[in-house]
Design an enzyme around this catalytic site. Structure first.
Site, PDB file in Angstrom:
ATOM      1  N   GLU A  33       0.824  -1.214   0.000  1.00  0.00           N
ATOM      2  CA  GLU A  33       0.000   0.000   0.000  1.00  0.00           C
ATOM      3  C   GLU A  33       0.858   1.263   0.000  1.00  0.00           C
ATOM      4  O   GLU A  33       0.731   2.137   0.860  1.00  0.00           O
ATOM      5  CB  GLU A  33      -0.962  -0.009   1.191  1.00  0.00           C
ATOM      6  CG  GLU A  33      -2.028  -1.087   1.085  1.00  0.00           C
ATOM      7  CD  GLU A  33      -3.043  -1.053   2.201  1.00  0.00           C
ATOM      8  OE1 GLU A  33      -4.166  -1.549   2.001  1.00  0.00           O
ATOM      9  OE2 GLU A  33      -2.725  -0.533   3.289  1.00  0.00           O
ATOM     10  N   GLU A  52      -6.812  -7.293  -1.278  1.00  0.00           N
ATOM     11  CA  GLU A  52      -7.353  -7.223   0.083  1.00  0.00           C
ATOM     12  C   GLU A  52      -8.786  -6.725   0.039  1.00  0.00           C
ATOM     13  O   GLU A  52      -9.121  -5.809  -0.708  1.00  0.00           O
ATOM     14  CB  GLU A  52      -6.559  -6.236   0.955  1.00  0.00           C
ATOM     15  CG  GLU A  52      -5.187  -6.658   1.389  1.00  0.00           C
ATOM     16  CD  GLU A  52      -4.576  -5.632   2.349  1.00  0.00           C
ATOM     17  OE1 GLU A  52      -5.347  -4.880   2.994  1.00  0.00           O
ATOM     18  OE2 GLU A  52      -3.340  -5.567   2.433  1.00  0.00           O
TER      19      GLU A  52
END
Length: 672
Positions: A155, A313
């Protein structure tokens, strides 16, 4: 280089799994994990994302035994691994030895160790250590049979999208030299004649630090560009090491493409990642969160250039970081997962496999919850695995769309700056308003960058395309001339790529295309809304607009702009150009989108689709079509279909029944 490795990965069917953090658990739990993974049908796991301190507890001292054993167990169970570079959170010994790698905010606050991403993205010291760890992992596991994919960092830009450290300032100056060549060119681009900001050398330039009042807007825009590019440079540096050591193993990193994360221009990253991967989480307080999910999934497909992509995710149930974290309702996890698959995902993964007992994310749900196996969440985990196995044949098929929705990150960055006509403008909220109208009509859209080839689409919507180059403006005009129906909304075409206003009247770059000229913006005060002549109302924005070749489609029926055009249309070549110089309410947006699509000859995936039901198709090269149907309502409905319903392995003749909150996937056949 664009997605040079083959997708899908060599996992059976739709890949299924999530983040796996075995370093948090004793051996007996790790052994039980394998049994539960087999039961759930897990085929792919991300491993070692936050393991640097465990893998290298002291500088130069490594402990790989535990990870060797984990990968061996997973391989024996037939589970593939997306192995991380472990660089997402530097270990405490590194930040203690080199505190200069810590990031800083615009006011000089140092962001210390104790959370994650405690590094300055441009720090050459951090980069050196991250490259060393990446190479060490790559060389150790290059030949491991479980290795299917490299997961670079994690991320990127999530918590520190902009770093204002000395390392960042130096890298920013280098970036500016490469962009502008001379300081005179920079002064011209930044408009430094204003407020005595002229620079005599690049060495005088700083990032946009905290200042007495409004910071130079072009400086801020360029710092946003630089920051996105610098994160990409970090990704590329680590990826290049992996390619050197393991040239046949693809690499990715998990993006955060949604309506809340704006500071990474993901379109500029797409050619650098072998497989596009996205993380997505619902906002529990949003009653239509499934619409934003669909937009995020279509954006993921857009960044992937239409190729299959990975949902890296999402959550099985509640998250831990919202003000109030409600669990998901029965069937919601399946429906959310299938919505991503419907829009092009060939992998469904979660954060995380087993719910943590300690740490900041211990209340974030997982595939195996705190309460263990005998739970609704784990039963849903197993059921989802079974459903994805039933959809194995869908893998590799693609979504087709006749409509494009333009998302432009630089316009997002620039349009929401301060010292503008209104501070209430929310770029992604505007994007979502127009997307929601398409979603309700059951029309699939590609989410594309402003410089995309738009000529392949029948209709294009470009909300608040604030900043455009001459080339982009010409490309959009060319699409309209060639036959596309193009719709632009207010605050579009106003500035060039340097955030300089285009003189002569608004909407700047699009005046000639649209056949209108606005001499002044008229933003409304909070609570103000005025009627349009179709019975809808509009708030936030108006303009003193006059027609210069266009026709009025909607006119203000009251308020300070009464009688002036609010929505216009101009025939252009074989197409048309629409301009919405207002912010209509939901009813008004729905009507305009329906009129645009009717003009363009665009029809829904399923005509007469019941309200609240989502319909998307995926297509195989051999002509096979898969119709995904997701019922977001509390009522049982029927949808016209004919073929084989794959989730329940049943024949469908004429219509498929969808229970309240239910789902279906039909391999379509023509009626005999």
């Amino acid at each position: 280089m664009t997605n040079r490795r083959t997708w899908p990965l060599d996992t059976p069917g739709i890949a299924y799994g999530g983040d796996y953090n075995p370093e948090q658990w004793p051996l007996d739990v790790q052994v039980e994990d394998i049994e539960l993974m087999r039961e759930a049908g897990v085929s792919l796991l991300s491993v070692a994302i936050f393991s640097w301190a465990r893998l290298e507890p002291r500088e130069g001292v490594h402990d790989f035994g535990w990870l060797d054993a984990v990968l061996d167990r997973l391989h024996a169970a037939g589970i593939r691994v997306a192995l991380a570079t472990a660089t997402a959170s530097p270990p405490p010994w590194l930040t203690r030895k080199h505190p200069e790698i810590l990031p800083r905010t615009a006011d000089g606050t140092v962001l210390h160790q104790g959370a994650r991403q405690s590094y300055a993205i441009a720090s050459p010291v951090f980069r050196r250590y991250a490259l060393r760890m990446t190479r060490t992992l790559a060389e150790r596991y290059a030949g491991h049979p479980a290795l299917a994919l490299w997961h670079v960092d994690n991320e990127l830009g999530c918590h520190v999208p902009h770093d204002f450290s000395d390392a960042s300032a130096a890298a920013f100056r280098t970036w500016l030299r490469e962009r502008y060549g001379t300081v005179d060119a920079l002064n011209a681009a930044w408009g430094t004649a204003f407020w005595s900001q002229r620079y005599d050398s690049f060495d005088e330039v700083l990032p946009p630090l905290a200042a007495p009042t409004f910071v130079n807007p072009t400086q801020r825009l360029d710092f946003a560009r630089f920051s996105s590019d610098e994160h990409l440079a970090h990704y590329r540096a680590l990826r290049d090491v992996l390619r050197e050591v393991t040239p046949d193993v693809p690499a990715t990193t998990n993006f955060m493409m949604n309506t809340r994360n704006k500071w990474i221009d993901y379109f500029s990253w797409s050619a650098e990642t072998d497989v596009i991967a996205n993380d997505h989480y619902l906002i529990a307080a949003d009653p239509e969160a499934h619409v934003e999910l669909a937009l995020s999934a279509d954006l993921s497909r857009g960044v992937a250039g239409g190729a299959p992509w990975m949902l890296m995710e999402h959550s099985t149930s509640a998250v831990n970081w919202q003000p109030r974290n409600r669990p998901k309702h029965p069937g919601e996890m399946l429906r959310n997962s299938l919505a991503h698959v419907a829009r092009g995902a060939d992998a469904v993964m979660f954060f995380q496999w087993r719910q943590s007992l300690a740490g900041a994310e211990k209340y974030h749900s997982a595939m195996v919850p705190h309460a263990g196996r005998d739970t609704d969440v784990f039963r849903s985990t197993v059921a989802l695995g079974r459903s994805l196995r039933a959809l194995a044949e869908v893998r590799g098929s693609r979504v087709r769309a006749d409509v494009a929705l333009v998302l432009d990150y630089p316009s997002w960055w620039a349009a929401e700056q301060d010292a503008h006509p209104t501070e209430a403008l929310d770029y992604q909220a505007e994007l979502l308003r127009w997307y929601r109208a398409l979603w309700k009509l059951g029309v699939t859209a590609d989410v594309v960058p402003a410089d995309a080839d738009l000529g392949a689409y029948r209709a294009v919507l470009a909300p608040t395309l604030y900043s455009v180059t001459d080339a982009v403006a010409a490309r959009i005009a060319g699409a309209a001339t060639a036959g596309t129906s193009v719709l632009l909304t207010f605050f579009s075409g106003i500035v060039d790529e340097h955030d300089h206003v285009r003189p002569g009247g608004y909407p700047g770059a699009f005046r000639e295309l649209l056949g209108v000229r606005s001499e002044e913006f008229w933003p409304f005060l909070e609570g103000e809304a005025y009627p349009l002549d179709d019975g809808s109302t509009a708030d936030l924005w108006g303009e003193k607009t006059r027609l210069e070749g266009a026709e009025a489609v909607r006119v203000w029926a009251g308020g300070p702009l009464a009688g002036r055009p609010a929505v216009t249309r101009r025939t252009v070549g074989r197409g048309a150009a629409w301009y919405v110089a207002a912010r209509p309410d939901e009813r008004g947006v729905d009507r305009l989108v329906r009129a645009l699509l009717d003009e363009a000859g665009v029809t829904p995936e399923v005509p007469g689709l019941p309200a609240g039901v989502e319909a998307v198709r995926r297509h195989r090269a051999d002509g096979t079509r898969y119709l995904f149907l997701l019922n977001h309502t509390g009522e049982d409905v029927e949808v016209p279909a004919h073929g084989r319903e794959l989730l329940h392995d049943r024949a469908v003749t004429g219509a498929v029944g969808l229970p309240a909150h239910g789902s279906a996937v039909v391999r379509e056949e023509r009626p005999a």
